[in-house]
Design an enzyme around this catalytic site. Structure first.
Site, PDB file in Angstrom:
ATOM      1  N   CYS A   1     -36.158  20.623 -27.225  1.00 37.84           N
ATOM      2  CA  CYS A   1     -35.592  21.399 -25.804  1.00 37.84           C
ATOM      3  C   CYS A   1     -34.664  22.450 -26.039  1.00 37.84           C
ATOM      4  CB  CYS A   1     -35.115  20.323 -24.708  1.00 37.84           C
ATOM      5  SG  CYS A   1     -33.642  19.637 -25.111  1.00 37.84           S
TER       6      CYS A   1
ATOM      7  N   ASN B   1      -5.211   3.909  -6.170  1.00 41.32           N
ATOM      8  CA  ASN B   1      -5.615   4.050  -4.742  1.00 41.32           C
ATOM      9  C   ASN B   1      -6.404   5.692  -4.934  1.00 41.32           C
ATOM     10  OD1 ASN B   1      -5.573   4.581  -1.792  1.00 41.32           O
ATOM     11  ND2 ASN B   1      -4.044   3.141  -1.854  1.00 41.32           N
TER      12      ASN B   1
ATOM     13  N   CYS C   1      -2.448   5.214   0.324  1.00 39.09           N
ATOM     14  CA  CYS C   1      -3.348   5.858   0.989  1.00 39.09           C
ATOM     15  C   CYS C   1      -3.030   7.399   1.208  1.00 39.09           C
ATOM     16  CB  CYS C   1      -3.549   5.165   2.490  1.00 39.09           C
ATOM     17  SG  CYS C   1      -4.916   3.776   2.301  1.00 39.09           S
TER      18      CYS C   1
ATOM     19  N   CYS D   1     -29.248  21.714 -27.199  1.00 40.39           N
ATOM     20  CA  CYS D   1     -28.122  21.487 -28.185  1.00 40.39           C
ATOM     21  C   CYS D   1     -27.769  22.913 -28.571  1.00 40.39           C
ATOM     22  CB  CYS D   1     -28.425  20.369 -29.161  1.00 40.39           C
ATOM     23  SG  CYS D   1     -29.633  20.690 -30.279  1.00 40.39           S
TER      24      CYS D   1
ATOM     25  N   CYS E   1     -24.360  24.826 -27.986  1.00 37.70           N
ATOM     26  CA  CYS E   1     -23.626  25.015 -29.275  1.00 37.70           C
ATOM     27  C   CYS E   1     -23.396  26.773 -29.367  1.00 37.70           C
ATOM     28  CB  CYS E   1     -24.074  24.603 -30.730  1.00 37.70           C
ATOM     29  SG  CYS E   1     -22.964  24.920 -32.052  1.00 37.70           S
TER      30      CYS E   1
ATOM     31  N   CYS F   1     -17.460  18.524 -31.974  1.00 37.24           N
ATOM     32  CA  CYS F   1     -16.920  18.627 -30.584  1.00 37.24           C
ATOM     33  C   CYS F   1     -17.880  17.597 -29.693  1.00 37.24           C
ATOM     34  CB  CYS F   1     -16.956  19.708 -30.121  1.00 37.24           C
ATOM     35  SG  CYS F   1     -18.736  20.541 -29.916  1.00 37.24           S
TER      36      CYS F   1
ATOM     37  N   ASN G   1       1.011  -1.247   0.020  1.00 37.10           N
ATOM     38  CA  ASN G   1       0.023   0.045   0.048  1.00 37.10           C
ATOM     39  C   ASN G   1       0.975   1.179  -0.002  1.00 37.10           C
ATOM     40  OD1 ASN G   1      -1.607   2.174   0.506  1.00 37.10           O
ATOM     41  ND2 ASN G   1      -3.220   1.016   2.037  1.00 37.10           N
ATOM     42  N   PHE G   2       1.209   1.593  -1.195  1.00 37.81           N
ATOM     43  CA  PHE G   2       1.990   2.951  -1.410  1.00 37.81           C
ATOM     44  C   PHE G   2       0.758   4.148  -1.761  1.00 37.81           C
ATOM     45  CE2 PHE G   2       5.867   0.286  -2.617  1.00 37.81           C
ATOM     46  CZ  PHE G   2       6.016   0.118  -1.341  1.00 37.81           C
TER      47      PHE G   2
END
Lengths: 69, 420
Positions: free
Chosen positions: B345, B200, B135, B348, B352, B381, B132-133
Site C-alpha cells: 500500500c 475528572n 468537574c 510506510c 517516512c 521513530c 469532587n474537585f
C-alpha cells in the site's frame, strides 16, 4: 551526502584526533552544533560536529577519556 | 482464579472495577443493577445542593467509524435532594454490604458546609468519600469543582476540613485541567487525603454543526464548554496516574479514571500505580454487563502472569516510567519490513518520505514491487509501523549499539565536568 555518511565522516575525524594522541580539552555547544577542542601539548584543534550520531559518539569517547584519567 | 479483591486506603471491594461518579450512579436503582451485574463498587453521582440541568447534555466524537471515541457532557451534579440520595444509598448498602459505595461530594469551599455534608453522608453507611474537585463545567462557574481543584491551597484546605469530620477514607478527585496534576495531588496529600483519584473530565467542545453553526451540543442555540472523557482521554489519564504514582510526595493510593473501556485498559492503569479503576463512558456506551468481560479478562491475565492477587499487579510498571533525561540516548531500534506479508500500500514509504526520515526505499524484484528500510538512516521513530495497516508487516527490531548506554543527564554531567 546522506546524514549517515556525514556522521561517519565526523566520527572518523574524532577518531583521527584521538588516534594521534590528542585529548579532549574542552567542548561547547550552540545553535550550530558542537565544537570540540582537542589538545596535544601546545597544539590545539577545534572540530565542529554537526550530526546527532557523531555528537553521541563524541560523548562516548569523552566518557572513555574521563574513566581513564 | 486470582483474587480480585482490592483494599484502596481501607475501602474494600470484591474487584477493582468501580463505576465512576456520573450518570450511571445517579440512583439506587442503577447502582443496585450495577452491583448485580458484577461491579465491585460505585462512586455515587456527586451529592451537593440539588442543581438544575439543561436539556441536551451529551455529545460524542466518532472517528472513522468508531462510535464514542470521545464523550462530552454538560450535565451537572445530582439534581435530587440529599435525603433522597441518602435513603437510596442506605438501602443499596444494606442489600450489598460487601460492595463499595463511595459518596462523591461537592459543596462551597467553606468548612461548615463540608462538615455538614460529611456527617450526613457517613451516617447512612458509605464506605468512603470522594471530593469532587474536578468537574469543569457549570459548578466551576460557582467556585466549586475544578475551580477549587485548580488551586492547590484550596485543595489542601478543603481536604483538611473534610478530614476533620470524616470517619471513613477520603479520596480527592483531581482535575486534569491543570498544567501539573502532581501539584494538586501533593496538596491533597498534605491536607490528609487517604487516596487520590484521577482524572475528572477535560474542558471540551465536541464540535460545531457546519449547517446550523450551532455548537454540539447546543441548548436553544447556545453552547458552553463541557467535560471530555472516553477512550480518547486514556493516554492523558494514564500519564497523570503514572506521574502521581512515581512522585514520593503523593504517597497515597490512586483510583484510576479516564477512558477505561476493557480489562486491558484497567490492567494498564493498575500497572501504572492505580489500586483500582473507575469506569463511566464504556458503561454508558455498552451497559453495565461489560464488567463481566473485564472480570474474566483480568482474572485470566493474572493467572497467565502467575499472580495470585490483583494487588500484586499494582504499580509494577511505575519504576519503568522516568524522565526523558534518564532515557538511553544510544538505544537503537530500526524498522524491518516483511515483504511476504506487505500488501504494497506504500503507506510506510509515504509517511517516512513525507514526514519522517526518508529511509524506506521502493524497488522491484523479479517484477514485484518491494520495500526496504535503509537501516543506517532509520531513527527508529515507529511511524511506519504505526501507519501500516497489516499486522506483522513491519516490526521494530533492536540493533546492538556500538557505544555504551548514556542518558542525556549523564551526558550533560560529563560535559560540565570537563569544563571545570
Amino acid at each position: 551526502m546522506s546524514e549517515f555518511q556525514q556522521s561517519m565522516e565526523e566520527i572518523q575525524k574524532i577518531d583521527q584526533y584521538l588516534d594521534k594522541g590528542y585529548k579532549i580539552n574542552d567542548v561547547y555547544e550552540n545553535l550550530s552544533g558542537m565544537f570540540v577542542e582537542f589538545a596535544q601539548q601546545e597544539e590545539v584543534a577545534v572540530l565542529q560536529i554537526l550530526t546527532a550520531d557523531a555528537r553521541k559518539y563524541f560523548a562516548a569517547k569523552l566518557q572513555e577519556q574521563t574513566s581513564l584519567q | 482464579m486470582a483474587d480480585l479483591h482490592i483494599n484502596l486506603a481501607g475501602i474494600k471491594s470484591p474487584n477493582p472495577f468501580w463505576l465512576a461518579s456520573a450518570p450511571p450512579t445517579n440512583s439506587g436503582y442503577q447502582v443496585q443493577r450495577a452491583f448485580e451485574a458484577g461491579w465491585g463498587g460505585a462512586v455515587w453521582k456527586t451529592l451537593g445542593e440539588p442543581i438544575l440541568n439543561v436539556s441536551s447534555r451529551f455529545a460524542a466524537v466518532s472517528y472513522n467509524g468508531q462510535r464514542v471515541a470521545g464523550f462530552n457532557n454538560i450535565e451537572l451534579i445530582t439534581d435530587r435532594p440529599l435525603e433522597v440520595n441518602l435513603q437510596e444509598i442506605y438501602e443499596t448498602k444494606k442489600k450489598f454490604p460487601n460492595h463499595a459505595i463511595i459518596a462523591s461530594l461537592m459543596v462551597e469551599p467553606k468548612q461548615e458546609k463540608w462538615h455538614e455534608i460529611v456527617k450526613r453522608v457517613e451516617d447512612v453507611g458509605v464506605d468512603g468519600l470522594e471530593l469532587n474537585f474536578g468537574c469543569p463545567h457549570g459548578m466551576a462557574e460557582r467556585g466549586m469543582g475544578s475551580a477549587s481543584g485548580q488551586v492547590p491551597e484550596l485543595v489542601e484546605k478543603q481536604t483538611y476540613w473534610v478530614k476533620e469530620a470524616a470517619r471513613t477514607p477520603v479520596i480527592v478527585k483531581l482535575t486534569p485541567n491543570i498544567t501539573d496534576i502532581t501539584v494538586t495531588a501533593e496538596a491533597a496529600t498534605r491536607g490528609g487525603a487517604d487516596a487520590v483519584s484521577m482524572i475528572n473530565t477535560i474542558n471540551s467542545l465536541a464540535g460545531v454543526d457546519l449547517d446550523s453553526w450551532n455548537t454540539v451540543p447546543h441548548v436553544a442555540g447556545k453552547g458552553a464548554h463541557g467535560g471530555y472523557c472516553g477512550p480518547a482521554v486514556k493516554p492523558i489519564a494514564l500519564n497523570m496516574v503514572a506521574e502521581c504514582a512515581r512522585n514520593p510526595l503523593v504517597n497515597v493510593p490512586i483510583s484510576g479514571i479516564g477512558g477505561i473501556s476493557n480489562w486491558q485498559d484497567a490492567a494498564e492503569f493498575i500497572l501504572m500505580g492505580a489500586t483500582g479503576v473507575q469506569v463511566c463512558t464504556a458503561a454508558m456506551h455498552h451497559g453495565f454487563s461489560i464488567v463481566e468481560d473485564m472480570i474474566d479478562g483480568l482474572n485470566n491475565y493474572l493467572d497467565d502472569k502467575g499472580l495470585a492477587s490483583v494487588m500484586d499487579l499494582v504499580g509494577r510498571s511505575v519504576q519503568r516510567y522516568s524522565n526523558w533525561g534518564d532515557l538511553d540516548l544510544n538505544y537503537k531500534i530500526v524498522a524491518e519490513i516483511n515483504n511476504d506479508v506487505c500488501i504494497n500500500c506504500n503507506k510506510c514509504h509515504i509517511a517516512c518520505e513525507d514526514t519522517s526520515h526518508q529511509c524506506i526505499d521502493l524497488y522491484t524484484e523479479d517484477g514485484r514491487p518491494m520495500l526496504k528500510v535503509r537501516e543506517e538512516d532509520c531513527v527508529g521513530c515507529n511511524l511506519c509501523s504505526i501507519v501500516c495497516p497489516v499486522d506483522g508487516a513491519i516490526s521494530m527490531v533492536e540493533r546492538p549499539s556500538t557505544i555504551p548506554p548514556m542518558t542525556w543527564n549523564e551526558r550533560q554531567t560529563l560535559i560540565s565536568s570537563l569544563s571545570k
